[in-house]
Structures are given as C-alpha cells and as structure tokens.
Write an enzyme that holds these catalytic residues in place. Structure first.
Site, short mmCIF file in Angstrom:
data_model
loop_
_atom_site.label_atom_id
_atom_site.label_comp_id
_atom_site.label_asym_id
_atom_site.label_seq_id
_atom_site.Cartn_x
_atom_site.Cartn_y
_atom_site.Cartn_z
N THR A 8 -21.68 -22.79 40.57
CA THR A 8 -20.48 -22.51 41.38
C THR A 8 -19.23 -22.27 40.54
OG1 THR A 8 -20.06 -24.89 41.54
CG2 THR A 8 -21.31 -23.89 43.35
N PHE A 37 -19.73 -21.79 33.20
CA PHE A 37 -20.91 -21.23 32.53
C PHE A 37 -21.97 -20.77 33.54
CE2 PHE A 37 -20.34 -24.46 28.77
CZ PHE A 37 -19.16 -23.84 28.41
N ARG A 55 -22.85 -28.21 44.45
CA ARG A 55 -22.49 -28.96 45.66
C ARG A 55 -21.60 -28.15 46.59
NH1 ARG A 55 -19.95 -33.77 42.39
NH2 ARG A 55 -19.29 -31.86 41.33
N SER A 85 -23.51 -30.37 23.93
CA SER A 85 -22.11 -30.15 23.55
C SER A 85 -21.94 -30.56 22.10
CB SER A 85 -21.20 -31.00 24.42
OG SER A 85 -19.88 -31.05 23.89
N TYR A 127 -18.95 -39.49 27.44
CA TYR A 127 -19.33 -38.07 27.57
C TYR A 127 -20.17 -37.65 26.36
CZ TYR A 127 -19.11 -33.02 27.83
OH TYR A 127 -19.47 -31.69 27.87
N LYS A 139 -24.23 -36.36 25.95
CA LYS A 139 -24.66 -35.11 25.32
C LYS A 139 -25.56 -35.37 24.10
CE LYS A 139 -22.73 -32.41 28.33
NZ LYS A 139 -23.54 -31.60 29.26
P1 NDP Z 1 -17.29 -26.34 35.20
O1 NDP Z 1 -16.55 -27.55 35.68
O2 NDP Z 1 -16.59 -25.04 35.22
O3 NDP Z 1 -18.67 -26.21 36.02
C1 NDP Z 1 -19.49 -27.32 36.21
C2 NDP Z 1 -20.61 -27.02 37.20
O4 NDP Z 1 -21.42 -28.19 37.33
C3 NDP Z 1 -20.07 -26.66 38.58
O5 NDP Z 1 -20.81 -25.58 39.07
C4 NDP Z 1 -20.36 -27.90 39.41
O6 NDP Z 1 -20.70 -27.53 40.73
C5 NDP Z 1 -21.62 -28.46 38.71
N1 NDP Z 1 -21.77 -29.88 38.95
C6 NDP Z 1 -21.00 -30.90 38.47
N2 NDP Z 1 -21.44 -32.08 38.96
C7 NDP Z 1 -22.50 -31.80 39.77
C8 NDP Z 1 -23.36 -32.60 40.57
N3 NDP Z 1 -23.22 -33.93 40.65
N4 NDP Z 1 -24.34 -31.98 41.27
C9 NDP Z 1 -24.49 -30.64 41.19
N5 NDP Z 1 -23.72 -29.84 40.46
C10 NDP Z 1 -22.72 -30.41 39.75
O7 NDP Z 1 -17.78 -26.71 33.72
P2 NDP Z 1 -18.53 -25.84 32.58
O8 NDP Z 1 -19.08 -24.59 33.13
O9 NDP Z 1 -17.62 -25.77 31.42
O10 NDP Z 1 -19.67 -26.87 32.20
C11 NDP Z 1 -21.05 -26.61 32.35
C12 NDP Z 1 -21.81 -27.50 31.39
O11 NDP Z 1 -21.44 -27.19 30.05
C13 NDP Z 1 -21.57 -29.00 31.56
O12 NDP Z 1 -22.79 -29.68 31.38
C14 NDP Z 1 -20.58 -29.33 30.44
O13 NDP Z 1 -20.67 -30.66 30.03
C15 NDP Z 1 -21.08 -28.38 29.37
N6 NDP Z 1 -20.11 -28.05 28.34
C16 NDP Z 1 -18.86 -27.53 28.63
C17 NDP Z 1 -17.99 -27.22 27.61
C18 NDP Z 1 -16.61 -26.71 27.86
O14 NDP Z 1 -15.73 -26.86 26.98
N7 NDP Z 1 -16.34 -26.08 29.00
C19 NDP Z 1 -18.37 -27.37 26.20
C20 NDP Z 1 -19.68 -27.96 26.01
C21 NDP Z 1 -20.51 -28.24 27.03
P3 NDP Z 1 -20.18 -28.27 42.06
O15 NDP Z 1 -18.87 -28.92 41.74
O16 NDP Z 1 -20.11 -27.18 43.08
O17 NDP Z 1 -21.27 -29.24 42.36
C1 8X3 Z 2 -17.06 -30.01 25.89
C2 8X3 Z 2 -16.48 -29.84 24.52
O1 8X3 Z 2 -15.00 -30.93 22.78
O2 8X3 Z 2 -14.26 -31.05 25.09
O3 8X3 Z 2 -18.33 -30.55 25.81
O4 8X3 Z 2 -16.09 -32.40 24.33
S1 8X3 Z 2 -15.42 -31.13 24.18
#
Ligand code: NDP
Ligand code: 8X3
Length: 250
Positions: free
Chosen positions: A11, A14, A34, A137, A150, A154
């Site tokens: 939603t 990534f 969700r 991450s 967090y 990871k």
């Molecule tokens: P966003 O917040 O943009 O997207 C997160 C997604 O996860 C949303 O689609 C949300 O959907 C879903 N989500 C969160 N909690 C739940 C849940 N309990 N059940 C179902 N779906 C869930 O974050 P990113 O796209 O940046 O993050 C995606 C992944 O990448 C994560 O695992 C994050 O830890 C990881 N990551 C991100 C980094 C960054 O700097 N952005 C760097 C490294 C890793 P909804 O709320 O509709 O449920």
């Molecule tokens: C997301 C990257 O550096 O904010 O996993 O933890 S950081």
C-alpha cells in the site's frame, strides 16, 4: 508462462513500487496490506494487470495462514514472495522506549515475516522453484543510537534469510535479504508517528534512495538465471556512509 509475485505491504513505499515494476513486466500480483482503499486504488492503477488484493495484518498468524490458503488456483503458485511489510517506531534510547512499540516491531518485522514465509514456502519446495526476498536493513548490521529494537528485528531477518538457504539446499528455491539504508518512503512518517516535519528532516539536503530504486533491485535479483542466488544486497545512497566509533570521555 506468466509468473506470480506475492508482496506484503504493497500500500506504500517499496511494496507499491515493486507492484508497479512487476506489473509492467506482465506478472500476476498478490498485493497485501491493512489499508484496503490503497489496495483498491493500486489495483485500479495497475489494471488490466491480473491483481489479487488481500487485506490483513501480518501480525495476525491465523489471518496470514487464511490469506495464503484462500489463494485461488490462478494465483496460488507463488514464484516470488517479497516479505516487505514492516516498520520502525521511535528513535529514543532503549531505556526510554515504549515497550508497546518494541512489541509491534517484533510482531510485524519478525513474527509476521515468519508466518507468511512458513505458509508459502512448502508450495515453493513442492514445485522446486521460487524466491523469497526479505526486507532487512542496514540497521540489522550497523548499530546506531535509537536503532535498538528495530535493528534487532532486521538482524533477525538477516540470519533467518541465511538459515533458510541452509535448509533449502538441494531445492531450487532462492532467498535474498535486501538491506537498504536511507530511503524516502512513508517509513519515517510512521517511525515518528505522523510527525511529517520530523520525517522530512531525515531526508533534508540529501538524495535518498527511492522506492523505485529498491523495486529495481528486487526485480533484478529475482529475474537472474535460476542457478544464481543473491544472498544479500546492501544499498545506500551516495550521500550516506559510516562514521567513527563513538567514544565517551569524562
Ligand atoms: P512504508 O511505511 O512506506 O510502507 C510499509 C508497508 O508495510 C505499508 O504498505 C504498510 O501497509 C505495511 N505494513 C506495516 N505494518 C503492517 C502490518 N502489521 N500488516 C500488514 N502490512 C503492514 O515503508 P517502506 O516501504 O520504506 O518499508 C518497507 C520495508 O522496508 C519495511 O520492512 C522497512 O523496515 C524496510 N526498510 C525501509 C527502509 C527505509 O529507509 N524506507 C530502509 C531499510 C529497510 P498498511 O499500513 O496498509 O498495512
Ligand atoms: C531503515 C534504514 O537507517 O533508518 O531500515 O534504520 S534506517
């Protein structure tokens, strides 16, 4: 033959960018999250791509199992699972963190990821094909102040991914742990609980990685020849690097 990708957390960020990338290449898509309105919007945006949306919370084990069990025949054979749903909550030092936040991160980033993997993996092994991509991450490898739980979740993703590879030896199922650094999505807005100004500060004056960059990495890793496994992939913007050890002097 048309392939199927199953993306959790499609939603936003990534997950959404990955959905767009795979749809462009003619894949079938199972998209989860969700927020149903966002799932429906994305399905409309991707039309006429074959999209199945499933609304559930990955923290709910029964819901994860039911969602996978409910897949209709034409979406049931998952070629690529992207365990992307996840979040960070807070940046306080460990001694001041809200334990509820820690629990939410553990339930989502660790337990949710294992529920979905456990439900989908047997089909991949039975068909002797498939690829699990986990969103780790840099926080799982490199410690930073406030990264506490967090980063711990990871680090689990990293070790779990490698242990999956150990168990899957002898099958053609692949596993990749993708470890991004600073990327601009809704991640920081979620981390700071809706405080957009605090989130914007994280990216101010830099060129962070974009969701499209991450989607490209995942698409690349999952479309390499079948004998190639990318174990892990660490990706940071040019504007991010490492600092010296911190030393306290009295
Ligand atoms: P966003 O917040 O943009 O997207 C997160 C997604 O996860 C949303 O689609 C949300 O959907 C879903 N989500 C969160 N909690 C739940 C849940 N309990 N059940 C179902 N779906 C869930 O974050 P990113 O796209 O940046 O993050 C995606 C992944 O990448 C994560 O695992 C994050 O830890 C990881 N990551 C991100 C980094 C960054 O700097 N952005 C760097 C490294 C890793 P909804 O709320 O509709 O449920
Ligand atoms: C997301 C990257 O550096 O904010 O996993 O933890 S950081």
């Amino acid at each position: 033959m048309q392939k199927t990708v199953f993306i959790t957390g499609a939603t936003a960020g990534f997950g959404k960018a990955m959905a767009e990338r795979y749809a462009r290449e003619g894949w079938r898509l199972v998209l989860t999250g969700r927020r149903n309105d966002r799932l429906e919007e994305l399905k409309n945006e991707l039309a006429p791509a074959p999209v199945l949306t499933l609304r559930f919370d990955v923290r709910d084990r029964a819901a994860c199992e039911a969602a996978v069990a409910s897949l209709p025949a034409d979406f049931a054979d998952i070629d690529v699972l992207v365990n992307n749903a996840g979040l960070a909550l807070g940046l306080e030092p460990a001694q001041a963190c809200d334990l509820n936040d820690w629990e939410t991160m553990i339930d989502t980033n660790i337990k949710g990821l294992t529920y979905i993997t456990r439900a989908i993996l047997p089909g991949m092994v039975a068909r002797n094909t498939g690829h699990v991509v986990n969103l780790g991450s840099v926080a799982g490898t490199y410690p930073y102040p406030g990264g506490n739980c967090y980063g711990g979740t990871k680090a689990f993703v990293n070790q779990f991914s490698k242990n999956l590879l150990a168990d899957l030896l002898g099958t053609k199922v692949r596993v990749t742990n993708l470890e991004p650094g600073l990327c601009e999505t809704e991640f920081s807005v979620v981390r700071f609980k809706g405080d957009k100004a605090a989130a914007d500060k994280v990216y101010a004056g830099t060129s962070p990685i974009t969701a499209t960059d991450i989607a490209e990495c995942v698409y690349w890793a999952t479309t390499l020849p079948a004998h190639v496994n990318i174990n892990s992939m660490e990706i940071m913007p040019v504007d991010q690097a490492f600092g010296p050890f911190a030393i306290h002097r009295s």
